[in-house]
Design a protein around this motif. Structure first.
Motif, PDB file in Angstrom:
ATOM      1  N   ILE A   5     108.466  52.548 150.531  1.00 47.25           N
ATOM      2  CA  ILE A   5     108.559  52.509 151.898  1.00 47.25           C
ATOM      3  C   ILE A   5     107.817  53.802 152.493  1.00 47.25           C
ATOM      4  O   ILE A   5     108.210  55.076 152.110  1.00 47.25           O
ATOM      5  N   LYS A   6     106.713  53.469 153.085  1.00 42.09           N
ATOM      6  CA  LYS A   6     105.818  54.736 153.693  1.00 42.09           C
ATOM      7  C   LYS A   6     106.304  54.834 155.386  1.00 42.09           C
ATOM      8  O   LYS A   6     106.666  53.791 155.892  1.00 42.09           O
ATOM      9  N   PHE A   7     106.619  56.119 155.598  1.00 40.13           N
ATOM     10  CA  PHE A   7     107.070  56.357 156.866  1.00 40.13           C
ATOM     11  C   PHE A   7     106.570  58.060 157.177  1.00 40.13           C
ATOM     12  O   PHE A   7     105.813  58.514 156.341  1.00 40.13           O
ATOM     13  N   CYS A   8     106.545  58.301 158.376  1.00 45.88           N
ATOM     14  CA  CYS A   8     105.988  59.718 158.833  1.00 45.88           C
ATOM     15  C   CYS A   8     107.069  60.334 159.456  1.00 45.88           C
ATOM     16  O   CYS A   8     108.029  59.937 160.119  1.00 45.88           O
ATOM     17  N   LEU A   9     107.038  61.669 159.088  1.00 48.75           N
ATOM     18  CA  LEU A   9     107.879  62.800 159.811  1.00 48.75           C
ATOM     19  C   LEU A   9     107.163  63.467 160.632  1.00 48.75           C
ATOM     20  O   LEU A   9     106.039  64.145 160.270  1.00 48.75           O
ATOM     21  N   GLY A  10     107.347  63.779 161.898  1.00 46.91           N
ATOM     22  CA  GLY A  10     106.920  64.639 162.953  1.00 46.91           C
ATOM     23  C   GLY A  10     106.758  66.090 162.729  1.00 46.91           C
ATOM     24  O   GLY A  10     105.703  66.747 162.832  1.00 46.91           O
ATOM     25  N   ASN A  11     107.979  66.502 161.987  1.00 45.33           N
ATOM     26  CA  ASN A  11     107.739  67.948 161.896  1.00 45.33           C
ATOM     27  C   ASN A  11     108.887  68.296 160.487  1.00 45.33           C
ATOM     28  O   ASN A  11     109.300  67.234 160.172  1.00 45.33           O
ATOM     29  N   ASN A  12     108.743  69.412 159.926  1.00 47.41           N
ATOM     30  CA  ASN A  12     109.427  69.737 158.625  1.00 47.41           C
ATOM     31  C   ASN A  12     111.156  69.343 158.823  1.00 47.41           C
ATOM     32  O   ASN A  12     111.654  69.832 159.827  1.00 47.41           O
ATOM     33  N   THR A  13     111.375  68.703 157.939  1.00 46.84           N
ATOM     34  CA  THR A  13     113.002  68.331 158.111  1.00 46.84           C
ATOM     35  C   THR A  13     113.541  68.756 156.639  1.00 46.84           C
ATOM     36  O   THR A  13     113.367  67.885 155.709  1.00 46.84           O
ATOM     37  N   GLY A  14     114.676  69.584 156.499  1.00 47.64           N
ATOM     38  CA  GLY A  14     115.055  69.929 155.443  1.00 47.64           C
ATOM     39  C   GLY A  14     113.858  70.471 154.361  1.00 47.64           C
ATOM     40  O   GLY A  14     112.976  71.266 154.941  1.00 47.64           O
ATOM     41  N   GLU A  15     113.831  69.820 153.219  1.00 48.28           N
ATOM     42  CA  GLU A  15     113.072  70.310 152.289  1.00 48.28           C
ATOM     43  C   GLU A  15     111.736  69.072 152.335  1.00 48.28           C
ATOM     44  O   GLU A  15     110.775  69.192 151.602  1.00 48.28           O
ATOM     45  N   LEU A  16     111.757  68.443 153.257  1.00 49.90           N
ATOM     46  CA  LEU A  16     110.671  67.381 153.528  1.00 49.90           C
ATOM     47  C   LEU A  16     109.518  67.908 154.608  1.00 49.90           C
ATOM     48  O   LEU A  16     110.165  68.442 155.644  1.00 49.90           O
ATOM     49  N   GLU A  17     108.452  68.136 154.099  1.00 52.01           N
ATOM     50  CA  GLU A  17     107.226  68.459 155.228  1.00 52.01           C
ATOM     51  C   GLU A  17     106.862  67.405 155.975  1.00 52.01           C
ATOM     52  O   GLU A  17     107.103  66.196 155.807  1.00 52.01           O
ATOM     53  N   ALA A  18     106.350  67.802 157.271  1.00 54.12           N
ATOM     54  CA  ALA A  18     105.885  66.919 158.489  1.00 54.12           C
ATOM     55  C   ALA A  18     104.710  66.074 157.678  1.00 54.12           C
ATOM     56  O   ALA A  18     103.913  66.679 156.763  1.00 54.12           O
ATOM     57  N   GLY A  19     104.499  64.940 158.083  1.00 53.21           N
ATOM     58  CA  GLY A  19     103.409  64.200 157.655  1.00 53.21           C
ATOM     59  C   GLY A  19     103.818  62.843 156.932  1.00 53.21           C
ATOM     60  O   GLY A  19     105.016  62.593 156.940  1.00 53.21           O
ATOM     61  N   GLU A  20     103.166  62.252 156.518  1.00 52.36           N
ATOM     62  CA  GLU A  20     103.536  61.052 155.631  1.00 52.36           C
ATOM     63  C   GLU A  20     104.075  61.079 154.421  1.00 52.36           C
ATOM     64  O   GLU A  20     104.060  62.067 153.671  1.00 52.36           O
ATOM     65  N   GLN A  21     105.201  60.254 154.316  1.00 56.90           N
ATOM     66  CA  GLN A  21     106.221  60.424 153.256  1.00 56.90           C
ATOM     67  C   GLN A  21     106.257  59.163 152.698  1.00 56.90           C
ATOM     68  O   GLN A  21     105.985  58.150 153.396  1.00 56.90           O
ATOM     69  N   CYS A  22     106.901  58.938 151.634  1.00 53.08           N
ATOM     70  CA  CYS A  22     107.106  57.605 151.067  1.00 53.08           C
ATOM     71  C   CYS A  22     108.388  57.838 150.526  1.00 53.08           C
ATOM     72  O   CYS A  22     109.035  58.709 149.743  1.00 53.08           O
ATOM     73  N   ALA A  23     109.229  56.622 150.352  1.00 49.91           N
ATOM     74  CA  ALA A  23     110.463  56.538 149.495  1.00 49.91           C
ATOM     75  C   ALA A  23     110.387  55.432 148.448  1.00 49.91           C
ATOM     76  O   ALA A  23     109.517  54.309 148.611  1.00 49.91           O
ATOM     77  N   SER A  24     110.831  55.540 147.438  1.00 55.49           N
ATOM     78  CA  SER A  24     111.024  54.579 146.164  1.00 55.49           C
ATOM     79  C   SER A  24     112.596  54.568 145.648  1.00 55.49           C
ATOM     80  O   SER A  24     113.342  55.442 145.962  1.00 55.49           O
ATOM     81  N   ALA A  25     112.619  53.703 144.517  1.00 53.22           N
ATOM     82  CA  ALA A  25     113.991  53.878 143.995  1.00 53.22           C
ATOM     83  C   ALA A  25     114.341  55.293 143.393  1.00 53.22           C
ATOM     84  O   ALA A  25     115.358  55.672 143.329  1.00 53.22           O
ATOM     85  N   GLY A  26     113.174  56.119 143.237  1.00 53.20           N
ATOM     86  CA  GLY A  26     113.467  57.446 142.795  1.00 53.20           C
ATOM     87  C   GLY A  26     113.644  58.585 143.831  1.00 53.20           C
ATOM     88  O   GLY A  26     114.138  59.713 143.329  1.00 53.20           O
ATOM     89  N   GLY A  27     113.662  58.154 145.217  1.00 49.42           N
ATOM     90  CA  GLY A  27     113.849  59.106 146.164  1.00 49.42           C
ATOM     91  C   GLY A  27     112.682  59.063 147.342  1.00 49.42           C
ATOM     92  O   GLY A  27     111.876  58.460 147.334  1.00 49.42           O
ATOM     93  N   ILE A  28     112.912  60.120 147.941  1.00 42.69           N
ATOM     94  CA  ILE A  28     111.893  60.466 148.984  1.00 42.69           C
ATOM     95  C   ILE A  28     110.963  61.295 148.421  1.00 42.69           C
ATOM     96  O   ILE A  28     111.243  62.336 148.088  1.00 42.69           O
ATOM     97  N   LEU A  29     109.504  60.878 148.433  1.00 43.32           N
ATOM     98  CA  LEU A  29     108.661  61.969 148.054  1.00 43.32           C
ATOM     99  C   LEU A  29     107.274  61.961 149.005  1.00 43.32           C
ATOM    100  O   LEU A  29     107.372  61.356 149.931  1.00 43.32           O
ATOM    101  N   SER A  30     106.585  62.927 148.663  1.00 42.25           N
ATOM    102  CA  SER A  30     105.327  63.138 149.405  1.00 42.25           C
ATOM    103  C   SER A  30     104.303  61.918 149.091  1.00 42.25           C
ATOM    104  O   SER A  30     104.376  61.419 148.114  1.00 42.25           O
TER     105      SER A  30
END
Length: 127
Positions: free
Chosen positions: A96-121
């Protein structure tokens, strides 16, 4: 003083949109894992339809009534073209690809993706 209040309110709204994006993706992950537990595979891309109007279902089993759509407006590093939830699935995995506008917790701003393994860049997420 009112300028500080307006800036603070805008920042709070941006943070709330990113928190909603993460919550939406986690809900989709949960629905996909429930689907996998029942069918021993993830749904095909065509089975998870358009954000805001589609469902995650198979037969009479509904795992998510409405696939959420990304909150608007797109902000920070997200443009309107990447401010969506994009699902790609195969029997053994999904992204699942998605985008974060700003840094959120340990996730950096920008495009991210989620899989069965969790949320990754996005750069580390693939089948």
């Amino acid at each position: 003083l009112s300028t500080l209040a307006v800036v603070s309110l805008q920042n709070a709204r941006k943070s709330a949109r990113d928190a909603k994006r993460i919550a939406d993706v986690k809900q989709m992950q949960t629905a996909l894992e429930l689907y996998f537990n029942d069918w021993q595979k993830y749904p095909a891309t065509a089975s998870v339809t358009t954000s805001g109007t589609g469902t995650i279902a198979s037969g009479t089993s509904v795992y998510m009534v409405t696939v959420p759509s990304a909150p608007t407006p797109a902000d920070g590093t997200c443009s309107t073209t990447v401010n969506t939830y994009t699902y790609t699935g195969s029997d053994a995995s999904y992204i699942i690809k998605f985008c974060l506008g700003n840094n959120t917790g340990e996730l950096e701003a920008g495009e991210q993706c989620a899989s069965a393994g969790g949320i990754l860049s996005t750069s580390t997420c693939s089948f």
